[in-house]
Write an enzyme that holds these catalytic residues in place. Structure first.
Site, PDB file in Angstrom:
ATOM      1  N   HIS A 138       0.878  -1.179   0.000  1.00  0.00           N
ATOM      2  CA  HIS A 138       0.000   0.000   0.000  1.00  0.00           C
ATOM      3  C   HIS A 138       0.916   1.229   0.000  1.00  0.00           C
ATOM      4  O   HIS A 138       2.039   1.179   0.527  1.00  0.00           O
ATOM      5  CB  HIS A 138      -0.833  -0.058   1.290  1.00  0.00           C
ATOM      6  N   ASP A 215       3.174  -4.565   7.866  1.00  0.00           N
ATOM      7  CA  ASP A 215       1.949  -3.784   7.735  1.00  0.00           C
ATOM      8  C   ASP A 215       0.795  -4.772   7.852  1.00  0.00           C
ATOM      9  O   ASP A 215       0.524  -5.539   6.925  1.00  0.00           O
ATOM     10  CB  ASP A 215       1.964  -3.072   6.367  1.00  0.00           C
ATOM     11  N   GLN A 218      -4.470  -5.220   6.766  1.00  0.00           N
ATOM     12  CA  GLN A 218      -5.483  -6.131   6.202  1.00  0.00           C
ATOM     13  C   GLN A 218      -5.417  -7.514   6.820  1.00  0.00           C
ATOM     14  O   GLN A 218      -6.158  -8.402   6.404  1.00  0.00           O
ATOM     15  CB  GLN A 218      -5.287  -6.246   4.678  1.00  0.00           C
ATOM     16  N   LYS A 241     -10.404  -0.691  10.479  1.00  0.00           N
ATOM     17  CA  LYS A 241     -10.539  -1.878   9.613  1.00  0.00           C
ATOM     18  C   LYS A 241     -10.877  -3.111  10.444  1.00  0.00           C
ATOM     19  O   LYS A 241     -11.110  -4.179   9.888  1.00  0.00           O
ATOM     20  CB  LYS A 241      -9.240  -2.100   8.835  1.00  0.00           C
ATOM     21  N   CYS A 379      -4.843   2.550  -3.555  1.00  0.00           N
ATOM     22  CA  CYS A 379      -3.601   3.069  -2.950  1.00  0.00           C
ATOM     23  C   CYS A 379      -2.469   2.062  -3.105  1.00  0.00           C
ATOM     24  O   CYS A 379      -1.650   1.885  -2.190  1.00  0.00           O
ATOM     25  CB  CYS A 379      -3.790   3.423  -1.476  1.00  0.00           C
TER      26      CYS A 379
HETATM   27  C1  LIG Z   1      -2.359  -2.863   3.512  1.00  0.00           C
HETATM   28  C2  LIG Z   1      -2.699  -1.488   3.999  1.00  0.00           C
HETATM   29  N1  LIG Z   1      -1.752  -0.764   4.599  1.00  0.00           N
HETATM   30  C3  LIG Z   1      -2.001   0.471   5.073  1.00  0.00           C
HETATM   31  C4  LIG Z   1      -3.222   1.046   4.947  1.00  0.00           C
HETATM   32  C5  LIG Z   1      -3.448   2.418   5.481  1.00  0.00           C
HETATM   33  O1  LIG Z   1      -4.326   2.371   6.558  1.00  0.00           O
HETATM   34  P1  LIG Z   1      -4.873   3.731   7.203  1.00  0.00           P
HETATM   35  O2  LIG Z   1      -5.461   4.533   6.069  1.00  0.00           O
HETATM   36  O3  LIG Z   1      -5.899   3.263   8.174  1.00  0.00           O
HETATM   37  O4  LIG Z   1      -3.720   4.405   7.839  1.00  0.00           O
HETATM   38  C6  LIG Z   1      -4.243   0.348   4.318  1.00  0.00           C
HETATM   39  C7  LIG Z   1      -5.564   0.968   4.096  1.00  0.00           C
HETATM   40  O5  LIG Z   1      -6.311   0.595   3.226  1.00  0.00           O
HETATM   41  C8  LIG Z   1      -3.972  -0.954   3.836  1.00  0.00           C
HETATM   42  O6  LIG Z   1      -4.927  -1.677   3.240  1.00  0.00           O
END
Ligand SMILES: Cc1ncc(COP(=O)(O)O)c(C=O)c1O
Length: 421
Positions: A138, A215, A218, A241, A379
């Site tokens: 992401h 990270d 998900q 999430k 993203c």
């Molecule tokens: C794999 C992953 N990393 C990071 C993020 C960023 O999360 P946040 O917008 O809650 O900071 C997301 C959000 O969709 C994501 O799917």
């Protein structure tokens, strides 16, 4: 029975233990009708919904417990502090961190990665050093490291993925070398649903003395996470999430690293003493929690942890696999639909394109049918570039989704085919 057969049978039993209709009753928003149709909310990867116990906890806090934390001797300050720190403990237990002080409240995954970039990266990574990330990241696990690269002159090395959307392990191992300072990789790809073999990756990185950031945005809503078993150095996720509020997230960090790291932001609460000559920083985790935090959101996240713990992550994962398998079979049978991301190990995400139809048009027609999916690059533009497409439509499931909602998605896609056929 073979071990795969046995595992499948256990998964089915776990899935069957989930009373989806009863759980759905906890989510008032799921009763909404959209465009005259029952809502099929399949955008959980972007943000999941909050159950009534979490909403009730937020209201209870706001109506009967609110005060600023850590700073008062009065009754409400003590109540609020106990609730805030109590939520930290629940979250610690949920991810099996060793100590409460290894759990840092952030605004979300993005904020957690940026905290590590500033606290760890800017202190410990220099020119000619290398950071490994993957093609499946992401943007929030790409851009902070690019900012560090531009500032420090370090290098980003990228683990490629194959046509199924799986990271190529051999290529990853080749990237590890004496200049590698960090591996930062996603646990589950938000764009494709691939579950990366992070435990093996962490072990390989550690053999080279390289710390690892995962990270988990998900992964945490779908898989049981045990940071000690994974042996990761940092693990990041977002409250919204996983059925909690927005504006709150978690950075798990190994205490030994957190202690070496510099603070991300300066201000109240992150200090022990301040004079114009010198400031002494507070101990972890407070060193990284400057200013008044989102107290209600943290307490709400604690309630979300209680909620999913009571259901059981095993039952959640098993039911979501049923949903994913069913949806994959249905969409694979549609001639003009192509699934993007066909890894062997996937979680709760189904990305697809419809031949000759822009994903935004797919999303618009599905919305007319009451089906909420996300369309766009998610993203994760490098993932889209890897597959040579600008965007996909993405259905992402939570434990409260049903097979009927998958049918609603399929019926919506038939309408897309009629309109554009
Ligand atoms: C794999 C992953 N990393 C990071 C993020 C960023 O999360 P946040 O917008 O809650 O900071 C997301 C959000 O969709 C994501 O799917």
């Amino acid at each position: 029975m073979s071990s795969t057969g046995l595992a499948r049978q256990q998964a089915l039993i776990a899935a069957a233990s989930l009373d989806v209709q009863r759980l759905r009753a906890d989510f008032p928003i799921l009763r909404t009708r959209v465009n005259g149709k029952p809502l099929a909310y399949l955008d959980n990867g972007a943000s999941a919904q909050m159950p009534q116990p979490v909403l009730d906890r937020l209201i209870r806090y706001q109506t009967t417990e609110h005060a600023n934390i850590h700073r008062g001797v009065h009754y409400f300050s003590e109540v609020a502090t106990a609730a805030y720190e109590g939520a930290r403990r629940k979250i610690r237990q949920f991810i099996n961190a060793r100590e409460d002080r290894e759990v840092i409240y952030t605004r979300g995954t993005t904020d957690a990665v940026n905290l590590v970039m500033h606290g760890f990266g800017r202190k410990l990574i220099g020119a000619d050093d290398e950071i490994i990330i993957s093609q499946l990241e992401h943007h929030s696990n790409i851009v902070p490291w690019q900012m560090l690269r531009d500032e420090r002159g370090c290098r980003l090395r990228i683990i490629p993925c194959n046509d199924a959307g799986e990271l190529v392990f051999d290529e990853f191992e080749k990237l590890l070398n004496a200049r590698t300072r960090l591996l930062a990789v996603t646990h589950v790809s938000n764009a494709l649903g691939t579950v990366n073999p992070v435990k093996r990756m962490i072990a390989a990185a550690h053999r080279h003395g390289v710390p690892v950031l995962i990270d988990g945005a998900q992964a945490v809503p779908h898989l049981q996470i045990d940071v000690q078993e994974l042996d990761c150095d940092f693990y990041c996720f977002s409250g919204h999430k996983m059925f909690g509020p927005t504006g709150i997230g978690i950075l798990y960090g190994r205490a030994a690293w957190l202690e070496q790291m510099q603070p991300y932001q300066g201000g109240g609460d992150m200090i022990l003493s301040v004079s114009f000559d010198k400031t002494t920083y507070n101990a972890i985790p407070y060193k990284f929690e400057a200013g008044t935090p989102p107290i209600a959101a943290a307490i709400g996240l604690g309630a979300a942890v209680d909620y999913v713990t009571e259901i059981g992550m095993e039952a959640i994962a098993a039911w979501e696999h049923e949903l994913l398998d069913y949806a994959t079979r249905q969409l694979s049978a549609m001639p003009s639909v192509r699934i993007v991301g066909t890894a062997k190990d996937k979680a709760a995400v189904l990305s697809f394109v419809v031949a000759g139809v822009h994903p935004h048009d797919v999303g618009t027609i599905l919305n007319e049918e009451g089906v909420a999916v996300r369309t766009g690059h998610h993203c994760a533009q490098p993932v889209m570039q890897r597959f040579g497409i600008p965007a996909t439509a993405r259905a992402s499931f939570a434990f409260y989704n049903t097979l009927q909602e998958v049918d609603q998605l399929v019926a919506g896609l038939r309408r897309v085919q009629q309109v554009f056929g």
